[in-house]
Design an enzyme around this catalytic site. Structure first.
Site, mmCIF file in Angstrom:
data_model
loop_
_atom_site.group_PDB
_atom_site.id
_atom_site.type_symbol
_atom_site.label_atom_id
_atom_site.label_comp_id
_atom_site.label_asym_id
_atom_site.label_seq_id
_atom_site.Cartn_x
_atom_site.Cartn_y
_atom_site.Cartn_z
ATOM 1 C CB CYS A 78 -0.994 -0.010 1.108
ATOM 2 S SG CYS A 78 -0.143 0.213 2.745
ATOM 3 C CG HIS A 114 -4.338 0.577 4.229
ATOM 4 N ND1 HIS A 114 -3.698 -0.227 3.149
ATOM 5 C CD2 HIS A 114 -5.361 0.920 3.792
ATOM 6 C CE1 HIS A 114 -4.243 0.123 1.919
ATOM 7 N NE2 HIS A 114 -5.509 0.826 2.486
ATOM 8 C CG ASP A 132 -6.668 1.248 -0.807
ATOM 9 O OD1 ASP A 132 -5.677 1.043 -1.257
ATOM 10 O OD2 ASP A 132 -7.068 1.146 0.483
#
Length: 269
Positions: A78, A114, A132
């Site tokens: 991420c 995250h 995302d």
């Protein structure tokens, strides 16, 4: 101090767009354009941890992430994927905020582990959306942050549930919301995520450093997904999933076939 991509050059933008199969002349700074960019990124750039398992780990550096994704044609996790994608969106004229989130897939947590994105603005005055490209089998299209009730996330219904602790992104499974991660709409610097990036890579109790995987979206209708783990390949091309065992001798060939990547180092002993 990590390097950033706050001012991505035109040549870098063109190379990034080529990497995800999009022509710059076709991009619009509205919801349609953002949706197209997110899906293209998920199709062409894998979510993977191979450098953490097989090599020396990954630096927490947006410019290094760009080089890995675009020049080396790899994927990442991420911090790399959303970090680099934020630079691209900014260069294209969107307004981007880095959001810190606590992953809830394993149960309640308050650890910010995250990185997700809030994207808005641009010439078309887009309302704020959650984006995302670094959460594996998660959202494949933006969802509006200022809207209540279920929304189409491209691969199912999602909902944003407010609470005093923050906003929880939940995916509806069998009609029941299942928590994905919780975040507050507070702007973060990329450097803020450096400590957790180091911690996750060095913690042997976490799967990041012990279980190799690569996964990406398949551009099928309905959308599918391929996932390679230590000893298994799962493929869903939109009409139902199949899976098979993968031996260590087969692993490199499967990785090349489905992800066009090479293992960056030897198997851990």
């Amino acid at each position: 101090m990590t390097r950033t991509l706050a001012e991505m050059r035109d040549g870098d933008v063109e190379r990034y767009l080529e990497r995800i199969g999009v022509e710059r002349a076709t991009i619009t700074t509205d919801l349609e354009g953002l949706t197209r960019l997110q899906r293209a990124h998920l199709v062409h750039v894998p979510f993977e941890n191979l450098d953490i398992v097989f090599a020396d780990g990954v630096p927490h550096d947006q410019a290094a992430a760009f080089d890995k994704i675009v020049t080396k044609r790899r994927g990442g996790w991420c911090f790399e994927l959303n970090g680099a994608f934020a630079g691209l969106l900014d260069a294209l004229g969107f307004d981007v905020i880095l959001l810190g989130a606590a992953v809830l897939l394993g149960g309640p947590s308050t650890v910010i582990d995250h990185l997700a994105l809030e994207v808005s603005g641009g010439p078309d005055d887009l309302e704020p959306h959650l984006v995302d490209v670094g959460f594996g089998d998660g959202l494949i299209r933006p969802i509006a942050l200022n809207r209540s009730g279920p929304q189409d996330g491209g691969n199912g219904a999602y909902e944003l549930l407010p609470s005093p602790q923050g906003t929880t992104l939940a995916r509806h499974v069998g009609g029941v919301p299942e928590a994905q991660f919780r975040f507050k709409r507070v702007a973060h610097r990329f450097d803020d995520f450096a400590p957790i990036s180091t911690s996750l890579q060095t913690d042997s109790t976490k799967h990041w450093s012990t279980k190799p995987f690569a996964t990406r979206l398949l551009d099928t209708t309905p959308p599918g997904r391929v996932k390679l783990t230590t000893d298994r390949l799962e493929v869903d091309e939109g009409a139902g999933a199949t899976s098979r065992d993968v031996t260590s001798d087969e692993w490199d060939g499967v990785l090349a076939e489905w992800f066009e990547m090479r293992r960056p180092g030897p198997w851990p002993t």
